[in-house]
Motif scaffolding. Structure first.
Motif, PDB file in Angstrom:
ATOM      1  N   GLU A 136       1.453  47.986  28.579  1.00 27.81           N
ATOM      2  CA  GLU A 136       0.654  49.078  28.022  1.00 27.81           C
ATOM      3  C   GLU A 136      -0.812  48.906  28.386  1.00 27.81           C
ATOM      4  O   GLU A 136      -1.412  47.865  28.144  1.00 27.81           O
ATOM      5  N   ALA A 155       5.136  48.830  25.480  1.00 25.67           N
ATOM      6  CA  ALA A 155       4.231  48.746  24.342  1.00 25.67           C
ATOM      7  C   ALA A 155       3.890  47.299  24.052  1.00 25.67           C
ATOM      8  O   ALA A 155       4.752  46.429  24.029  1.00 25.67           O
ATOM      9  N   SER A 156       2.620  47.030  23.829  1.00 25.52           N
ATOM     10  CA  SER A 156       2.192  45.659  23.589  1.00 25.52           C
ATOM     11  C   SER A 156       2.043  45.339  22.115  1.00 25.52           C
ATOM     12  O   SER A 156       2.152  44.200  21.709  1.00 25.52           O
ATOM     13  N   LYS A 210       5.713  52.613  30.360  1.00 22.34           N
ATOM     14  CA  LYS A 210       4.743  51.668  29.826  1.00 22.34           C
ATOM     15  C   LYS A 210       5.427  50.817  28.762  1.00 22.34           C
ATOM     16  O   LYS A 210       6.143  51.328  27.920  1.00 22.34           O
TER      17      LYS A 210
END
Length: 366
Positions: free
Chosen positions: A223, A7-8, A5
């Motif tokens: 994410e 991360a945003s 994933k």
């Protein structure tokens, strides 16, 4: 599946944007670092609602950076450079800085159409003469006459509205892709300032860092974006062709699958999973549920039974001791005795149960 994933780092402003619509549709309201979270590494773009500010997203070799063109220059998002303002068409010069308040003459609590919505899903709730933007649920659109969310068969979104330039794409170059915030197998792409939703090919997912579709196992998803459940391939044979009919469950002797005919050259991905009555196994040759003693089962015969001891495939003198639905140990009857699962003991009578008999090979002609 070892999918990562990305991360945003979406901050509190994201929750404001979410109230207005999806993260991508409200791209211009996000923090600049969060905009980069939706874009491939190393993307350069015009900062929304400006003509001379630019953003360079971090890559493997560079760090996140913002800048402003020198006096008299505008940022050209196509070339990625600042140039004489007269030679650059700024997409924000013709955008009204203060949209008309559609709630100015509406009663409190009224619902009205959002004129900026490209898909007709958007609507505005008027509260104390203020505008609160929202979207109808998926598959529904806002009907401007009934002022309610309806099915798309009840209202057709005007073609002119669906072709309106996307605020998201004004700041981005043609062909720029953005991650889908919910589905990892989908993404968005700007084409002539229109935002299009795309899907990756089968067994592939969108890598938000690389900005392209890759094998699912290697995808670095945005994410919050999820992958679909793995496709059921039971109805494919070893060569990749669809199989049709009744087939034993490879993990349970008492269960079987029914594979339907392919549809549009696609194998059955939702085969019916059936169970035989207690005490019966599925016979692949006779396509029937039969007494478990009359069916040869290569799996653990303690599975799916409440018996303490069971016969063993290939040896009618041996038996298995069950605990918790699994074989935990093996035993053997004395010489001249045979285990009888029905009576749960050793007997001098050999009933020649198929369940424990050795499979007889048919001799071939020389």
């Amino acid at each position: 599946m070892n999918t990562m994933k990305r991360a945003s780092g979406i901050l509190s402003l994201l929750f404001v944007a979410s109230a207005l619509g999806s993260v991508v549709e409200d791209f211009e309201y996000l923090e600049v670092s969060d905009m980069c979270g939706l874009l491939p590494l190393g993307t350069n773009f015009l900062r929304p609602n400006t003509c001379d500010n630019w953003v360079s997203c971090a890559s493997n070799l560079t760090v996140f950076e913002q800048g402003t063109c020198a006096s008299g220059l505008y940022y050209n998002k196509t070339t990625g450079r600042c140039a004489n303002a007269a030679s650059v068409t700024c997409p924000y010069n013709d955008v009204a800085t203060e949209p008309a308040n559609v709630c100015a003459n509406e009663i409190d609590g009224a619902f009205v159409m959002d004129p900026t919505s490209r898909t007709c899903r958007g609507y505005i709730l008027c509260k104390n003469r203020k505008q609160i933007k929202a979207n109808c649920p998926n598959e529904l659109v806002f009907h401007p006459t009934s002022r309610s969310c309806v099915y798309q068969t009840q209202y057709t979104c005007p073609e002119t509205q669906t072709k309106t330039a996307s605020p998201t794409c004004r700041a981005l170059t043609n062909g720029t892709r953005l991650a889908h915030p919910k589905q990892c197998v989908q993404y968005y792409e700007c084409d002539d300032e229109i935002l299009h939703e795309r899907s990756c090919p089968a067994q592939m997912a969108y890598d938000s860092a690389r900005g392209r579709c890759v094998d699912m196992d290697a995808a670095e998803c945005y994410e919050g974006a999820v992958l679909p459940e793995p496709e059921n391939t039971f109805c494919l044979n070893e060569t990749g062709y669809a199989r049709v009919g009744y087939f034993a469950d490879e993990e349970s002797c008492s269960q079987y699958y029914i594979c339907a005919e392919p549809v549009a050259n696609k194998h059955d991905t939702e085969p019916k999973h059936m169970s035989c009555p207690l005490g019966q196994y599925f016979d692949s040759e006779k396509l029937s549920c039969r007494d478990r003693m009359n069916v040869r089962c290569r799996l653990d015969r303690c599975i799916g039974t409440n018996m303490a001891y069971v016969n063993v495939d290939g040896n009618c003198q041996a038996y298995g001791r069950c605990s918790g639905g699994l074989t935990v140990s093996m035993g053997h009857c004395p010489s001249g005795y045979y285990f009888d699962e029905r009576s749960q003991g050793c007997s001098q009578t050999n009933y020649h149960y198929i369940a424990c008999s050795a499979q007889v090979s048919v001799p071939t002609e020389e």
